[in-house]
Scaffold this active site. Structure first.
Site, PDB file in Angstrom:
ATOM      1  N   ASN A  68     -10.177   2.832  -2.578  1.00  0.00           N
ATOM      2  CA  ASN A  68     -11.671   3.235  -2.202  1.00  0.00           C
ATOM      3  C   ASN A  68     -12.113   2.080  -1.728  1.00  0.00           C
ATOM      4  OD1 ASN A  68     -11.810   1.393  -4.475  1.00  0.00           O
ATOM      5  ND2 ASN A  68     -12.217   3.173  -6.086  1.00  0.00           N
ATOM      6  N   GLU A  71      -8.846   7.297  11.888  1.00  0.00           N
ATOM      7  CA  GLU A  71      -7.271   7.193  11.047  1.00  0.00           C
ATOM      8  C   GLU A  71      -6.367   8.058  11.713  1.00  0.00           C
ATOM      9  OE1 GLU A  71      -5.683   7.027   6.510  1.00  0.00           O
ATOM     10  OE2 GLU A  71      -7.790   7.821   7.085  1.00  0.00           O
ATOM     11  N   HIS A  72      -6.802   9.287  11.414  1.00  0.00           N
ATOM     12  CA  HIS A  72      -5.949  10.339  11.884  1.00  0.00           C
ATOM     13  C   HIS A  72      -6.763  11.512  13.049  1.00  0.00           C
ATOM     14  CE1 HIS A  72      -5.191  10.088   7.518  1.00  0.00           C
ATOM     15  NE2 HIS A  72      -4.090  10.048   7.833  1.00  0.00           N
ATOM     16  N   ASP A 129       1.589  12.680   6.483  1.00  0.00           N
ATOM     17  CA  ASP A 129       1.008  12.322   5.338  1.00  0.00           C
ATOM     18  C   ASP A 129       2.284  12.043   4.357  1.00  0.00           C
ATOM     19  OD1 ASP A 129      -1.522  11.526   5.469  1.00  0.00           O
ATOM     20  OD2 ASP A 129      -2.265  13.216   4.625  1.00  0.00           O
ATOM     21  N   HIS A 159       3.191 -37.260  21.979  1.00  0.00           N
ATOM     22  CA  HIS A 159       3.946 -36.096  22.313  1.00  0.00           C
ATOM     23  C   HIS A 159       4.562 -36.307  23.610  1.00  0.00           C
ATOM     24  CE1 HIS A 159       1.248 -33.563  19.585  1.00  0.00           C
ATOM     25  NE2 HIS A 159       1.881 -32.575  20.132  1.00  0.00           N
ATOM     26  N   TYR A 185      -0.055  -1.488  -3.427  1.00  0.00           N
ATOM     27  CA  TYR A 185      -1.097  -0.947  -4.332  1.00  0.00           C
ATOM     28  C   TYR A 185      -0.831   0.815  -4.213  1.00  0.00           C
ATOM     29  CZ  TYR A 185      -5.104   0.706  -6.416  1.00  0.00           C
ATOM     30  OH  TYR A 185      -6.315   1.348  -7.338  1.00  0.00           O
ATOM     31  N   HIS A 232      -9.633  14.624  -0.091  1.00  0.00           N
ATOM     32  CA  HIS A 232      -9.207  13.248  -0.429  1.00  0.00           C
ATOM     33  C   HIS A 232      -9.984  12.688  -1.525  1.00  0.00           C
ATOM     34  CE1 HIS A 232      -5.194  11.573   1.157  1.00  0.00           C
ATOM     35  NE2 HIS A 232      -5.483  12.330   2.289  1.00  0.00           N
ATOM     36  N   GLN A 280      -8.735  -4.981 -10.208  1.00  0.00           N
ATOM     37  CA  GLN A 280      -7.972  -5.949 -11.136  1.00  0.00           C
ATOM     38  C   GLN A 280      -6.482  -5.903 -10.572  1.00  0.00           C
ATOM     39  OE1 GLN A 280      -9.692  -3.233 -11.960  1.00  0.00           O
ATOM     40  NE2 GLN A 280      -8.562  -2.290 -13.688  1.00  0.00           N
ATOM     41  N   GLN A 290      -8.129  16.925   4.711  1.00  0.00           N
ATOM     42  CA  GLN A 290      -9.057  15.560   4.804  1.00  0.00           C
ATOM     43  C   GLN A 290     -10.179  15.427   3.731  1.00  0.00           C
ATOM     44  OE1 GLN A 290      -7.208  12.822   6.622  1.00  0.00           O
ATOM     45  NE2 GLN A 290      -8.237  11.931   4.913  1.00  0.00           N
ATOM     46  N   SER A 350     -10.563   7.818   3.381  1.00  0.00           N
ATOM     47  CA  SER A 350      -9.609   8.414   4.471  1.00  0.00           C
ATOM     48  C   SER A 350     -10.570   9.064   5.444  1.00  0.00           C
ATOM     49  CB  SER A 350      -8.563   9.391   3.905  1.00  0.00           C
ATOM     50  OG  SER A 350      -7.424   9.557   4.635  1.00  0.00           O
ATOM     51  N   GLU A 397      -3.464 -34.334  28.351  1.00  0.00           N
ATOM     52  CA  GLU A 397      -4.463 -33.895  27.163  1.00  0.00           C
ATOM     53  C   GLU A 397      -4.464 -35.171  26.391  1.00  0.00           C
ATOM     54  OE1 GLU A 397      -3.690 -29.147  26.331  1.00  0.00           O
ATOM     55  OE2 GLU A 397      -2.829 -30.604  25.110  1.00  0.00           O
TER      56      GLU A 397
END
Length: 427
Positions: free
Chosen positions: A210, A323-324, A357, A416, A125, A259, A187, A256, A234, A411
Site C-alpha cells: 500500500n 501498470e497493466h 498475475d 590518470h 515483501y 485489489h 516495520q 483490478q 494496483s 581534463e
C-alpha cells in the site's frame, strides 16, 4: 461511476489521469517515525507495531519448520497443482532471461565483458492484508533463486492468531525459502533495511504494498538500500473498440478494482456505446463479488474516457503509463505497436490481466503510479548486478594508451595520464 469524459483535450489529461493519493507530508512523517523506531529498537519495535497495526502479540517473529509443515497439509491438491503450473511457467520465462558472458574486443588486444552476479542478500515483501498474495512470492522467489541470491528474507504479516497464510508458506517451501518472518507493513521494510537481532539486513528489497509500504521503500532507498521500483496501489487501463466483449472488459476492470480501495481502473473506448455496455455489465458482475464493497470504493476512482481516434487514445494511455494495459481488440497486435509506457500488456480478448498475475509466466511485480515511464517490471535482471571487466595486454595498452594520455591531460588529471605513461615507457 459518473466519471465519463468525451474526447477530452490534452490540457485536461493530467486532471483526468490523477491517481488517488493521501497527504504525502503526513504520510512521510508517520512512516519515517516507524522506520527510525525499528532502526533504534529492532525486534521490540517490530512487535509493538505488529500489535498496534495487526492486532496480534508475537513472541517469535520467525516462522518455524513445524508451522511450514502444518501449512502444507492445509492446501488443497487442486491449488497445489495450479501453483505447480504457475511455478513451471514463471521458471521457464525467467530462466530464458539468463545472459551468457560475451567477451568483446573493442580494439585489438583490448577485451571487455560484462558478467551478471547475483545480489547476495535480498528481501521479499509479501502483502498479506485483505488478500494474502502468495502469487507474489512465486514472482519474486523464483527469479531470486534462479539468479543465485545466497540469502533470501521473506516478510509477510500474520493473521490475528499469529499464523501466516498457509498458501504463502506452501509456496515458500516449494521454492526452498526458509527465512520467513511474521512482519508486515512499514516495520517489515525497516527490519529488512536496517536488520534486527532476528531479521537479517538485506541489500535490496522487493515487493508491492500500500502507500505506506511504498513510502517506506522510497525513504529507505535514500539510506542506500536498493528497491525494485516504486510499486504502490494496483491499477489497470483497458482500451476497447467495437470488437471488444463488454462482459470481458467489465470482468477485467473489476478484477483490478477488488485489489484494494485505493486501486484505480481506467477504460478508454472508441465510443460511448461501448462504455454504456461495460458499465451495465459492471453492475451485474459487481453484485456477485465477495469483495464487492472494496471494488465499489475502488470504482469511485475509476475513469471512463471516449477517444474516437486510436492514435490519440494511445497518446493518453502512454501518458497514464498503466501498470497493466489490456488491449481488447481484434487489432490488438497492431495497436500494441503504439505502446511506449506500460508495465505489462495483455493483447486480445483472451489475455485477461489475471493470467499475468498468476500463471502465464511473466512477472506481476510492476511499476505503478506512472513510473512505467521509466521503470521496468521485475525480471531476472532485478536480482543481479552486471559487473564490467576489461583486460589489456602490452599490445592493447599500446593501441589505446596515447588516446587515454591525451584525454587525461585535457581534463587536467596528471595522475590518470601517468598511470598509462609509466606503462608505455616500461615497454
Amino acid at each position: 461511476m459518473n466519471n465519463v469524459f468525451i474526447n477530452p483535450s490534452q490540457a485536461q489529461w493530467n486532471e483526468i489521469l490523477k491517481r488517488p493519493t493521501i497527504d504525502n507530508k503526513s504520510l512521510e512523517a508517520t512512516v519515517a517515525a516507524i522506520l527510525e523506531d525499528v532502526k533504534q529498537h529492532g525486534d521490540a519495535a517490530i512487535k509493538k507495531y505488529t500489535t498496534k497495526f495487526d492486532g496480534v502479540e508475537l513472541s517469535d517473529l520467525k516462522v518455524t519448520e513445524a508451522e511450514i509443515n502444518e501449512a502444507i497439509g492445509l492446501v488443497s491438491d487442486e491449488l497445489k497443482e495450479a501453483i505447480e503450473l504457475a511455478k513451471k511457467n514463471i521458471t521457464v520465462f525467467h530462466e530464458s532471461q539468463k545472459e551468457a558472458v560475451r567477451q568483446i574486443q573493442t580494439t585489438k588486444h583490448v577485451l571487455c565483458w560484462r558478467k551478471p552476479v547475483a545480489i547476495q542478500k535480498v528481501g521479499l515483501y509479501i502483502p498479506g492484508g485483505t488478500a494474502p498474495l502468495f502469487s507474489t512470492l512465486l514472482m519474486l522467489g523464483i527469479p531470486a533463486t534462479i539468479a543465485g541470491c545466497s540469502e533470501i528474507v521473506v516478510c509477510t504479516p500474520s493473521d490475528k492468531k499469529g499464523k501466516v497464510n498457509p498458501v504463502i508458506l506452501y509456496v515458500a517451501q516449494l521454492i526452498g525459502l526458509k527465512n520467513i518472518y511474521k512482519v508486515g507493513g512499514v516495520q517489515a521494510i525497516a527490519a529488512m533495511a536496517y536488520g534486527t537481532k532476528t531479521v537479517s539486513q538485506v541489500y535490496k528489497i522487493f515487493g508491492p504494498g500500500n502507500q505506506y509500504v511504498t513510502c517506506a521503500k522510497q525513504l529507505i532507498n535514500k539510506d542506500g538500500i536498493a528497491i525494485d521500483m516504486p510499486a504502490g496501489p494496483s491499477e489497470v487501463a483497458v482500451y476497447a473498440d467495437e470488437t471488444s466483449e463488454a462482459a470481458f472488459v467489465a470482468a477485467d476492470l473489476l478484477s483490478q478494482a477488488e485489489h484494494g480501495v485505493d486501486s484505480q481502473v481506467l477504460l478508454v473506448a472508441n465510443s460511448q456505446t461501448i462504455i454504456d455496455k461495460v458499465k451495465k455489465e459492471i453492475k451485474i458482475q459487481l453484485s456477485l463479488l465477495s469483495r464487492k464493497e472494496i471494488a465499489e470504493k475502488s470504482l469511485a476512482n475509476s475513469r471512463f474516457v471516449v477517444m474516437e481516434n486510436a492514435d490519440t487514445a494511445f497518446d493518453l494511455l502512454n501518458e497514464y503509463a498503466a501498470e497493466h494495459l489490456i488491449i481488447a481488440s481484434d487489432n490488438a497486435k497492431k495497436l500494441s505497436e503504439l505502446v511506449v509506457n506500460a508495465g505489462s500488456v495483455f493483447l486480445g480478448h483472451y489475455s485477461p490481466e489475471s493470467v499475468g498475475d498468476y500463471a502465464s509466466g511473466t512477472n506481476h511485480t510492476l511499476p505503478t503510479n506512472g513510473y512505467a515511464k521509466a521503470y521496468s517490471g521485475v525480471s531476472l535482471d532485478s536480482f543481479v548486478k552486471k559487473i564490467t571487466f576489461q583486460q589489456l595486454n602490452k599490445e592493447g595498452i599500446k593501441n589505446i594508451g596515447s588516446a587515454v594520455e591525451a584525454m587525461a591531460a585535457a581534463e587536467g588529471l596528471d595522475a590518470h595520464k601517468n598511470a598509462v605513461s609509466i606503462r608505455l615507457k616500461n615497454l
